[in-house]
Design a protein around this motif. Structure first.
Motif, mmCIF file in Angstrom:
data_model
loop_
_atom_site.group_PDB
_atom_site.id
_atom_site.type_symbol
_atom_site.label_atom_id
_atom_site.label_comp_id
_atom_site.label_asym_id
_atom_site.label_seq_id
_atom_site.Cartn_x
_atom_site.Cartn_y
_atom_site.Cartn_z
ATOM 1 N N SER A 224 1.001 -1.123 0.041
ATOM 2 C CA SER A 224 0.068 0.131 -0.122
ATOM 3 C C SER A 224 0.816 1.160 0.015
ATOM 4 N N GLN A 225 0.256 2.436 -0.620
ATOM 5 C CA GLN A 225 1.027 3.561 -0.373
ATOM 6 C C GLN A 225 1.104 4.006 1.460
ATOM 7 N N PRO A 226 1.708 4.738 1.755
ATOM 8 C CA PRO A 226 1.783 5.229 3.048
ATOM 9 C C PRO A 226 0.261 5.593 3.602
ATOM 10 N N GLN A 227 0.008 5.220 4.842
ATOM 11 C CA GLN A 227 -1.187 5.327 5.392
ATOM 12 C C GLN A 227 -1.623 6.832 6.123
ATOM 13 N N GLY A 261 7.677 13.121 7.920
ATOM 14 C CA GLY A 261 7.815 11.708 7.523
ATOM 15 C C GLY A 261 6.340 10.906 7.409
ATOM 16 N N ASP A 262 6.565 9.721 7.185
ATOM 17 C CA ASP A 262 5.181 9.011 6.584
ATOM 18 C C ASP A 262 5.429 7.518 7.018
ATOM 19 N N THR A 263 4.370 6.730 7.061
ATOM 20 C CA THR A 263 4.577 5.372 7.678
ATOM 21 C C THR A 263 5.271 4.289 6.561
ATOM 22 N N GLY A 264 5.569 4.829 5.312
ATOM 23 C CA GLY A 264 6.044 3.850 4.150
ATOM 24 C C GLY A 264 5.120 3.051 3.915
ATOM 25 N N MET A 265 5.387 2.223 3.023
ATOM 26 C CA MET A 265 4.562 1.122 2.397
ATOM 27 C C MET A 265 4.296 0.083 3.492
ATOM 28 N N VAL A 266 3.032 -0.422 3.319
ATOM 29 C CA VAL A 266 2.347 -1.589 4.029
ATOM 30 C C VAL A 266 2.235 -2.761 3.336
ATOM 31 N N ASP A 267 3.281 -3.797 3.637
ATOM 32 C CA ASP A 267 3.018 -5.036 3.018
ATOM 33 C C ASP A 267 2.120 -6.094 3.523
ATOM 34 N N PRO A 302 9.185 3.067 7.338
ATOM 35 C CA PRO A 302 8.865 4.205 7.265
ATOM 36 C C PRO A 302 9.875 5.250 6.662
ATOM 37 N N ASN A 303 9.285 6.350 6.362
ATOM 38 C CA ASN A 303 10.229 7.465 5.548
ATOM 39 C C ASN A 303 10.378 8.774 6.318
ATOM 40 N N SER A 304 11.536 9.243 6.826
ATOM 41 C CA SER A 304 11.934 10.284 7.292
ATOM 42 C C SER A 304 12.383 11.342 6.159
ATOM 43 N N TYR A 305 11.763 12.431 6.343
ATOM 44 C CA TYR A 305 12.093 13.484 5.268
ATOM 45 C C TYR A 305 13.041 14.607 5.639
ATOM 46 N N VAL A 306 13.752 14.293 7.332
ATOM 47 C CA VAL A 306 14.416 15.167 7.612
ATOM 48 C C VAL A 306 15.831 15.037 7.897
ATOM 49 N N HIS A 307 16.637 15.709 7.478
ATOM 50 C CA HIS A 307 18.175 15.446 7.505
ATOM 51 C C HIS A 307 18.676 16.533 8.529
ATOM 52 N N ASP A 308 19.815 15.907 9.220
ATOM 53 C CA ASP A 308 20.808 16.969 10.238
ATOM 54 C C ASP A 308 21.741 17.714 9.233
ATOM 55 N N ALA A 309 22.665 18.252 9.841
ATOM 56 C CA ALA A 309 23.885 19.151 9.100
ATOM 57 C C ALA A 309 24.502 18.182 8.459
ATOM 58 N N GLN A 310 24.782 17.104 8.897
ATOM 59 C CA GLN A 310 25.753 16.070 8.234
ATOM 60 C C GLN A 310 24.959 15.172 7.068
ATOM 61 N N GLY A 311 23.789 15.348 6.757
ATOM 62 C CA GLY A 311 23.070 14.814 5.896
ATOM 63 C C GLY A 311 22.336 13.386 6.464
ATOM 64 N N ASN A 312 22.264 13.297 7.868
ATOM 65 C CA ASN A 312 21.789 12.026 8.253
ATOM 66 C C ASN A 312 20.181 12.033 8.684
ATOM 67 N N PHE A 313 19.726 11.050 8.367
ATOM 68 C CA PHE A 313 18.264 11.230 8.492
ATOM 69 C C PHE A 313 17.928 11.221 10.271
ATOM 70 N N VAL A 314 16.969 12.175 10.320
ATOM 71 C CA VAL A 314 16.561 12.575 11.924
ATOM 72 C C VAL A 314 15.215 11.658 12.198
ATOM 73 N N TRP A 315 14.951 10.795 13.021
ATOM 74 C CA TRP A 315 14.050 10.111 13.528
ATOM 75 C C TRP A 315 13.317 10.502 14.558
ATOM 76 N N SER A 316 13.941 11.187 15.576
ATOM 77 C CA SER A 316 13.329 11.705 16.690
ATOM 78 C C SER A 316 13.876 12.759 17.203
ATOM 79 N N GLY A 317 13.315 13.559 18.210
ATOM 80 C CA GLY A 317 13.700 14.510 18.907
ATOM 81 C C GLY A 317 13.185 15.986 18.435
#
Length: 595
Positions: A224-227, A261-267, A302-317
């Motif tokens: 599925s598409q992200p829900q 972010g979003d929940t990503g694909m659901v299989d 799940p997909n995170s759209y957010v990056h820190d200054a080093q280009g790493n994905f940010v997942w919380s905070g």
């Protein structure tokens, strides 16, 4: 529009089992040729007089060939005043809304297949979706939709209406196979991808003397598409981390937000096994129905759209972008898997006691064999990630129903028909939420919350349908129901003690009587006018009474003192017959108290 006189009872020359053999690609003429090839038998009750109590809609195989059917919901989702919230093919949360009852008021609509309940009166909202997968679309022979609670045969859970599905038993040896492939491209916020899936179905049927059997296997896999798409709430942290990548947009009330972010694909994978056995003796018919569902759903990307200054994905905070600070909860972008196994067994017996009296009995048992959801506390890409998480488990949950009804035609007066019967239903729900040191392994290390309980309802009903003459008919009915709740409990733990304390909930009972009335006027062979009036009481279900829990993203507060919903329903119908169908207008009003 369909011809209102097109009824099903007994033997039919049609091919309900062949409707899906060309998965959405056959032309109408090709499919109609298939419909004329096989003979099936419907083992349901005789069709009641059309519109005896209120508006109905009838779907036959001739109607179904024009519908692109992937799952059972597709058969009925285009019917008037009916909507199904199926977000993707294979969605477990395909809730049903009818008339003034919305898609999350799931206990206000009912679905039966061969007399077996598919509606799910243990939970509400998206969790209360009918168990559509217990019937395969390829075995459906007819569908009738009853609008509103105007028939005494159905409880107040029919405030919106009732969907009656009848399946077919083959009358000769048959092998059937069909397959479907589906794909979609989806692009919104930070998600841009193509998701796809497929379905395969195979069945075998035969008749040996008076004995008929049917066995089918249905396998469905789909992405599925992200829900859900997440936006950040405000942050009061003095030193939020600078980030980039969050996408500006508006929330559901039009406020500007940053989506992170979003929940990503659901299989989703669903396997269904179905066995039906029918036996015909004299004027009696018996039908055994066994359906097993095995379902697995994984939301692990799940997909995170957010990056820190080093280009790493940010997942919380606590973060800040373009001067706007917001908070990303770790549980929003977590991962989870769900496993569910269900078993439904139904038995129907129907036959004639005399030329004018027939009897029908239906018994059903539904068991949740397994229903477990395992969730992480954070995304595996989060530096704060550990194997810790949560496990939600249903134990010893399900229902039993039993009904016997008597049908009498020409009951002392020409054109006077009587339906009378008794019904009993009992429901049990037990829900445990555990904190887990290893969610992926499903370890249940300590209770977070526990709740559950039981409800039962017994009913007696009767209905008189009288065709007074060619112009007038009248229907009078009533349903008496006795409801009770029992063995309710919820967690009330004292952290200072080693035990996990539970609070008992006192049982309650309530009795209600629901009168029904309908008057029809037929000024000619072309026009029908009908006014229907009904009281309906919808008693609370187990979740509404007892289900108290707090999970990562959900809080449920039950109320064991809930009253039944009290509905007064009116319907005024005008219908004009056409050569190939009809035009119908319904004006209806619903006044429901104690919602």
């Amino acid at each position: 529009m369909r011809n209102p006189d097109n009824r099903f009872a007994g033997y039919l020359a049609c091919a309900a089992l062949a409707v899906s053999s060309q998965p959405g690609f056959a032309t109408g003429s090709e499919q109609l040729q298939l419909v004329a090839m096989e003979e099936i038998q419907v083992w349901g009750s005789e069709q009641a007089k059309e519109h005896a109590t209120g508006p109905t809609s009838l779907l036959t195989p001739a109607d179904m060939v024009s519908i692109n059917i992937a799952t059972t919901e597709d058969v009925v989702k285009y019917e008037p005043s009916l909507v199904i919230r199926r977000r993707f093919i294979g969605d477990a949360n395909g809730t049903l809304g009818m008339r003034g009852s919305n898609m999350f008021q799931t206990s206000r609509s009912m679905v039966f297949a061969d007399g077996v309940p598919l509606h799910y009166l243990l939970q509400s909202r998206w969790n209360g979706a009918p168990r559509w997968t217990l019937v395969s679309a390829s075995e459906i022979a007819q569908v009738e939709v009853l609008y509103g609670p105007f028939s005494a045969e159905y409880s107040g859970n029919a405030m919106g209406g009732v969907v009656l599905i009848e399946t077919a038993i083959p009358q000769e040896r048959q092998f059937h196979f069909d397959g479907s492939f589906f794909s979609q491209s989806f692009d919104d916020y930070g998600f841009d991808d193509t998701v796809s899936g497929y379905k395969t179905f195979a069945s075998y049927g035969d008749r040996i003397g008076d004995f008929s059997l049917y066995l089918s296997y249905n396998h469905l896999e789909n992405e599925s598409q992200p829900q859900t798409f997440y936006y950040g709430s405000g942050s009061s942290n003095a030193t939020p981390e600078p980030v980039s990548g969050a996408i500006p947009g508006n929330d559901e009330t039009g406020n500007a937000q940053l989506f992170f972010g979003d929940t990503g694909m659901v299989d989703t994978t669903t396997d269904n096994l179905k066995f039906k056995a029918g036996y015909e003796f004299d004027q009696w018919f018996a039908l055994l129905n066994i359906a097993y569902e095995n379902r697995h759903s994984a939301s692990n990307a799940p997909n995170s759209y957010v990056h820190d200054a080093q280009g790493n994905f940010v997942w919380s905070g606590h973060v800040i972008q373009d001067g706007q600070a917001f908070f990303i909860p770790a549980s929003c972008l977590n991962v989870s898997e769900m496993d569910r196994q269900s078993l439904s067994t139904g038995l129907r017996l129907r036959g004639g006691l005399t030329d004018r009296i027939s009897l029908e009995g239906n018994v059903n048992r539904f068991n949740i064999l397994e229903d477990e959801t395992r969730s992480s506390a954070a995304n595996p890409g989060d530096p704060a990630y550990t194997p810790a998480g949560e496990v939600v488990d249903f134990g010893n949950s399900g229902w039993q129903t039993a009904e016997v009804k008597l049908l009498l035609s020409d009951a002392g007066v020409d054109g006077l028909d009587l339906v009378a019967g008794v019904r009993h239903e009992s429901y049990e729900l037990n829900l445990d939420v555990y904190s887990s040191d290893d969610y992926a392994a499903g370890s249940k290390d300590a209770f977070s919350s526990r709740s559950g309980g039981e409800t039962g309802i017994s009913a007696v009903f009767t209905q008189l349908n009288w065709g007074i003459n060619d112009r007038w008919d009248i229907s009078l009915g009533g349903r008496y129901e006795s409801w009770e709740s029992r063995n309710g409990y919820f967690s009330n733990d004292d952290p200072a003690t080693a035990a996990f304390e539970l609070e008992s909930v006192p049982g309650r009972s309530n009795d209600k009587f629901s009168p029904k009335f309908s008057l029809g006027y037929h000024p000619s062979g072309l026009w029908v006018f009908r006014y229907s009036l009904a009281k309906a009481y919808r008693f609370p279900i187990v979740e509404e009474l007892f289900s108290q829990y707090q999970a990562f993203n959900a809080i449920s507060e039950a109320n064991p003192e809930l009253k039944p919903e009290d509905g007064l329903h009116h319907n005024l119908m005008a219908e004009r017959a056409l050569d190939q169908g009809y035009v119908r207008i319904n004006l209806f009003q619903e006044t429901i108290e104690d919602v």
